[in-house]
Enzyme design. Structure first.
Site, PDB file in Angstrom:
ATOM      1  N   GLY A  73      -0.030  35.818  -3.036  1.00 26.70           N
ATOM      2  CA  GLY A  73      -0.948  34.689  -3.688  1.00 26.70           C
ATOM      3  C   GLY A  73      -1.370  33.890  -2.787  1.00 26.70           C
ATOM      4  O   GLY A  73      -1.522  34.173  -1.536  1.00 26.70           O
ATOM      5  N   GLY A  74      -1.899  32.717  -3.058  1.00 29.25           N
ATOM      6  CA  GLY A  74      -2.414  31.647  -2.291  1.00 29.25           C
ATOM      7  C   GLY A  74      -1.318  30.785  -1.735  1.00 29.25           C
ATOM      8  O   GLY A  74      -1.623  29.765  -1.187  1.00 29.25           O
ATOM      9  N   HIS A 126      -0.632  17.909 -19.430  1.00 28.66           N
ATOM     10  CA  HIS A 126      -0.831  18.475 -18.023  1.00 28.66           C
ATOM     11  C   HIS A 126      -2.191  18.679 -17.657  1.00 28.66           C
ATOM     12  O   HIS A 126      -2.986  18.266 -16.670  1.00 28.66           O
ATOM     13  CB  HIS A 126       0.060  19.653 -17.606  1.00 28.66           C
ATOM     14  CG  HIS A 126      -0.104  20.057 -16.353  1.00 28.66           C
ATOM     15  ND1 HIS A 126       0.804  19.965 -15.401  1.00 28.66           N
ATOM     16  CD2 HIS A 126      -1.091  20.810 -15.635  1.00 28.66           C
ATOM     17  CE1 HIS A 126       0.526  20.420 -14.321  1.00 28.66           C
ATOM     18  NE2 HIS A 126      -0.628  21.115 -14.454  1.00 28.66           N
ATOM     19  N   GLU A 127      -2.893  19.569 -18.613  1.00 23.32           N
ATOM     20  CA  GLU A 127      -4.283  20.100 -18.417  1.00 23.32           C
ATOM     21  C   GLU A 127      -5.230  18.828 -18.280  1.00 23.32           C
ATOM     22  O   GLU A 127      -6.354  18.811 -17.876  1.00 23.32           O
ATOM     23  CB  GLU A 127      -4.534  21.185 -19.510  1.00 23.32           C
ATOM     24  CG  GLU A 127      -3.861  22.487 -19.257  1.00 23.32           C
ATOM     25  CD  GLU A 127      -3.726  23.024 -17.610  1.00 23.32           C
ATOM     26  OE1 GLU A 127      -4.840  22.693 -16.798  1.00 23.32           O
ATOM     27  OE2 GLU A 127      -2.534  23.462 -17.363  1.00 23.32           O
ATOM     28  N   GLU A 179      -2.335  18.510  -7.957  1.00 26.01           N
ATOM     29  CA  GLU A 179      -1.382  18.440  -8.954  1.00 26.01           C
ATOM     30  C   GLU A 179      -0.804  16.861  -9.313  1.00 26.01           C
ATOM     31  O   GLU A 179      -0.199  16.790 -10.253  1.00 26.01           O
ATOM     32  CB  GLU A 179      -0.079  19.373  -9.061  1.00 26.01           C
ATOM     33  CG  GLU A 179      -0.209  20.895  -8.973  1.00 26.01           C
ATOM     34  CD  GLU A 179      -0.992  21.269 -10.385  1.00 26.01           C
ATOM     35  OE1 GLU A 179      -0.883  20.821 -11.261  1.00 26.01           O
ATOM     36  OE2 GLU A 179      -1.918  22.244 -10.202  1.00 26.01           O
TER      37      GLU A 179
HETATM   38 ZN    ZN Z   1      -1.767  21.973 -12.793  1.00 25.13          ZN
END
Ligand code: ZN
Length: 698
Positions: free
Chosen positions: A616-617, A480-481, A510
Site C-alpha cells: 500500500g502507500g 469524519h468524511e 487527516e
Molecule cells: Zn480520513
C-alpha cells in the site's frame, strides 16, 4: 460512440450530468482526452516559458480536465459499479499510467521548473505558488527525472520490479488467506458466536460443498477474513479453535508456496537502492522528505513519547484482563483453562470485560440517531463553528442514485461557496465498502470554479417507514468524511494544484476529519443531534456517559499496538538490513521487547501480511495515523480551552480554524498552518488526555 464534443466526461467545470454518463463514454472519452492532452504536453515541452503562466497554468489546466473525467470514472466505479464500467475502466487504465509517467518524467518540464525556481519571477510569486513549484520539482526528482541516463534506467527497472513485487505480496496474502479454513461440525466449537457470524459461516460452508449447512446445525466454515476471524476471536468460547485460528492468522503468507519472506526482503533491498539513487541515506528518509514531519528522529521522538506515556497503562490493561479472565474461568469451573492468559484469549476476554463494564449495545443507540436529525445537528455545528449555511438543493442537478442528496454551502453573507453530494446508504450490489470523501470539482480562482465534493458512506439504509437509524460508529464516520469535505470546500487557495486537500502532506491530511470526530463526544452536540425516531426523546445522559467512558477502554493497549507497527515500519526502512546483520524477524523481536506488553509468539510472522507497508502507500509512513491524531486532538483542545459551553469563544476558535486549517489547503506548509491556528507547535498532551492516559489534574 459519443463524439468528443458531446461526451459528458468532457464537460469540465460543470456539475456532472449523471443522467447522461454511461459506461460506453469511458473508453472513447478517456482516449480522446489522453490524445489531446498528449498533444498539449508535447506542445508545452517544445515551447514552454519558465514562468507561472507559461508552465504551471498549462499543467494546472491539463490536470483539471483529466482529474474531472477520470475522477468521474473512478467515482462511478465506487458507487455504481457494473461489469461494463469495470471493463471500460480496465481498458484505459494502462494508457493513463503511461501518460502520467510521460508527464512525471518529462525532462523539458523538469528543466522548466528548475529554471522557474531559479529565475527572476520566482520571488514575486505568492507562497502557495512557490510551494506548488517546489512540490512539483520534488515529485519529479522522486520519480527519477533528474538522474543521469544509466541511473535512470536502473531507477525505472527498480520501480517496475517494485510494482510487481507489491502485486505478488498482495496475491500471496490473498491466496494464503483463501488456502486456510476450518470446517467446524460440532456445536461446542461454535459456542458463543453471534448469530450473524453463524449464518455467514454456514453460507461459506454451502459454497464449499456442504449444501445442507445451516446457521443452527452447521457445518460452519471459518476463514481468516477479518469479518469472520475477528468476531470468532472475540466471541468463540472454544479456546483450542481460537488458538488454531490465531496461529494461522499471524503466520499467514509466511511458508509454503505463498511465502512472502523473500518478497519482503527484495522489496526492502530495492527500496533501499532506489532511495540511494535519489541521494537519500535510506528509504525512510525519502518517505519523510515529502511529509510534514521534518525528520525520522522527529517521528521517533513522537513515537517514543507516546510509548512511554502508554506502556504502563497498557500493562495495567493486561493485568486487569488477567484477573478478570481468571475470575470468569473460576466462575465457570474452568480455572485451568486460563492459568495463563494467552494471545488468543486477549480479544475474547477484552470483549467480556467491555460487556461487563459498559452494558449497552450499539443497537440500543440506533433509534436515537435517525439520519435527518444527525444531518441537521451536523449542519448546525458547521454553522456555529464556521459560519456557513448548508441548504438542501435536491433536484437542482442530476444524481447517480435516487438516494443521493445534493447540498449547497453558503458563506456568511449567503454567497455560494461550494456544493456536495451525499450518498449515505450501503448498496452492496454496486457500491464499494467503506466511506470516503472525493473531489468532483476543485476551487480555481482564475476560472472562478467552486469546489464540489462527494461524501460517500455505507450506513444502514431506511427500512419501510423507518428512517436510516445510525450506529454511533456511523455517526462518527459521517463527521469524519464531512471534515475532509470541509477542507476541500472551504479552501480559499486560488490555485487548483494546492486548493483544498491537494498538495497536503500525507501525515497531515487527516487533521480536519479526525478533528470533526471529537464533536461526537461533546455532550451538547451529540445530545443535540439525537432524537428517538418514535418518541422524539434526546439520547439519555446515562448513555452518553457510557459512550464517553467506552472511548478510553483499553486505549493504551490500542495505542501501543499502533506504535509498535509504526516503529517497526520505520526501523525496517531506515537501515540496510544486510549491513546491520539483521533479518526482518529479528528487527521485529527486538522492537517487540519494548513495544508490546505480551510478547508475540516466536512463530509470529505478521509482517508477511502487513499490506499497508509492503503493498500500500504507507511505507515508512504508517506513523501518519498517530501523527495526524496528535494534530487533530491538539486542535480540538483549543476549543476545550476556550470553553465548550462558551458559544462566542467556540465561534471565535471555529472561525480561526476555518481561516487557517480549512482555508489554506496545500498552499502553506502544514506546520505553519497549525501554528497559525494554535499559536504554537503541536503537542501530544491532548491526545493522551483524550485516551485517558494522563490525569485531568496534570
Ligand atoms: Zn480520513
Amino acid at each position: 460512440m459519443a463524439s468528443v464534443e458531446t461526451n459528458p466526461l468532457h464537460r469540465f467545470g460543470t456539475l456532472p450530468r449523471f443522467d447522461l454518463i454511461a459506461p460506453e463514454h469511458v473508453e472513447g472519452g478517456i482516449r480522446a482526452l489522453i490524445e489531446s492532452l498528449s498533444g498539449e504536453l508535447e506542445e508545452l515541452e517544445a515551447n514552454l516559458e519558465p514562468t507561472w503562466a507559461g508552465l504551471i497554468e498549462p499543467l494546472e489546466s491539463m490536470g483539471e480536465r483529466l482529474g474531472y473525467a477520470w475522477g468521474l470514472v473512478g467515482h462511478l466505479t465506487g458507487v455504481k459499479n457494473s461489469d461494463a464500467l469495470r471493463d471500460a475502466h480496465a481498458a484505459v487504465q494502462g494508457e493513463l499510467v503511461v501518460f502520467g509517467l510521460k508527464q512525471a518524467q518529462s525532462r523539458p518540464i523538469f528543466e522548466g521548473l528548475e529554471a522557474l525556481q531559479a529565475g527572476p519571477t520566482f520571488s514575486s510569486l505568492e507562497l502557495p505558488q512557490r510551494r506548488i513549484v517546489e512540490n512539483l520539482l520534488r515529485e519529479a526528482r522522486h520519480s527519477g527525472v533528474g538522474l543521469a541516463e544509466q541511473e535512470r534506467a536502473r531507477f525505472n527497472e527498480i520501480a517496475a520490479e517494485l510494482a510487481l513485487l507489491g502485486t505478488t505480496f498482495s496475491n500471496h496474502v490473498l491466496d494464503a488467506t483463501n488456502a486456510f479454513s476450518l470446517m467446524l461440525t460440532s456445536p461446542d466449537e461454535v459456542g458463543g458466536l453471534p448469530e450473524s457470524l453463524m449464518a455467514v459461516a454456514a453460507q461459506y460452508a454451502r459454497s464449499h460443498g456442504e449444501e445442507e449447512a445451516t446457521a443452527e446445525n452447521g457445518p460452519w466454515r471459518i476463514t481468516l477474513d477479518a469479518p469472520v476471524l475477528i468476531p470468532f476471536l472475540e466471541h468463540g468460547i472454544h479456546r483450542g479453535r481460537r488458538e488454531e485460528l490465531y496461529r494461522a492468522y499471524v503466520t499467514r503468507a509466511s511458508h509454503g508456496e505463498f511465502d512472502n519472506t523473500i518478497v519482503i526482503e527484495s522489496i526492502l533491498a530495492l527500496r533501499h537502492e532506489l532511495a540511494g539513487l535519489l541521494g537519500f541515506a535510506n528509504y525512510a528518509e525519502l518517505s519523510i522528505d515529502s511529509k510534514m514531519a521534518a525528520s525520522i528522529s522527529e517521528v521517533d521522538g513522537l513515537l517514543e513519547s507516546l510509548r512511554s506515556a502508554s506502556i504502563s497503562a497498557a500493562q495495567d490493561d493486561l493485568e486487569t484482563l488477567r484477573s478478570f479472565a481468571s475470575g470468569k474461568a473460576a466462575e465457570s469451573g474452568a480455572a485451568s483453562q486460563v492459568d495463563e492468559l494467552k494471545l488468543w484469549d486477549v480479544a475474547f476476554y477484552a470483549e467480556r470485560l467491555r460487556e461487563a463494564r459498559f452494558d449497552y449495545s450499539e443497537e440500543a443507540l440506533r433509534p436515537y440517531f435517525p439520519l435527518p436529525n444527525v444531518l441537521d445537528g451536523l449542519f448546525a455545528l458547521a454553522q456555529r463553528l464556521f459560519g456557513i449555511s448548508i441548504v438542501s438543493a435536491d433536484g437542482e442537478t442530476s444524481v447517480w442514485h435516487p438516494d443521493v442528496r445534493f447540498f449547497r454551502v453558503l458563506g456568511e453573507r449567503g454567497d455560494p461557496v461550494a456544493a456536495f453530494y451525499l450518498d449515505p446508504y450501503t448498496r452492496s450490489s454496486e457500491k464499494r465498502g467503506g466511506a470516503w470523501m472525493d473531489e468532483c470539482l476543485g476551487r480555481n480562482g482564475r476560472t472562478s470554479g467552486l469546489p464540489v465534493a462527494y461524501l460517500v458512506c455505507n450506513q444502514t439504509p431506511p427500512v419501510g417507514d423507518k428512517p436510516s437509524l445510525m450506529s454511533f460508529d456511523e455517526v462518527l464516520t459521517l463527521f469524519h468524511e464531512f471534515g475532509h469535505g470541509l477542507q476541500h470546500m472551504l479552501t480559499r487557495v486560488d490555485y487548483s494544484l494546492a486548493s483544498g486537500i491537494r498538495n497536503i502532506e500525507w501525515d497531515a491530511v487527516e487533521l480536519p476529519s479526525q478533528f470533526m470526530e471529537n464533536w461526537c463526544y461533546h455532550k451538547e452536540t451529540l445530545l443535540g443531534l439525537s432524537k428517538h425516531f418514535e418518541t422524539g426523546e434526546r439520547l439519555p445522559v446515562e448513555l452518553f456517559d457510557k459512550i464517553t467512558a467506552a472511548r478510553t477502554y483499553r486505549a493504551a493497549s490500542q495505542m501501543l499496538r499502533q506504535l509498535y507497527f509504526s516503529s517497526l515500519d520505520l526501523a525496517l526502512h531506515a537501515s540496510d538490513l544486510k549491513e546491520a546483520g539483521e533479518d526482518i524477524f529479528s528487527v521485529q523481536r527486538r522492537l517487540a521487547e519494548t513495544m508490546t506488553v505480551m510478547p508475540p509468539l516466536p512463530a509470529d510472522r505478521f509482517l508477511c501480511s502487513f499490506g499497508h507497508i509492503f503493498a500500500g502507500g504507507y511505507a515508512a509512513g504508517y506513523y501518519s495515523y498517530k501523527w495526524a491524531e496528535v494534530l487533530s486532538a491538539d486542535a480540538f483542545s483549543a476549543f476545550e480551552e476556550a470553553g465548550l459551553e462558551n458559544s462566542s469563544a467556540v465561534a471565535e476558535a471555529g472561525r480561526r480554524f476555518r481561516d487557517t486549517v480549512l482555508s489554506l489547503g496545500g498552499g502553506t506548509p502544514p506546520m505553519d498552518v497549525f501554528k497559525a491556528f494554535r499559536g504554537r507547535e503541536p503537542s501530544p498532551a491532548a491526545l493522551l488526555r483524550h485516551c485517558g492516559l494522563v490525569s485531568e489534574a496534570s
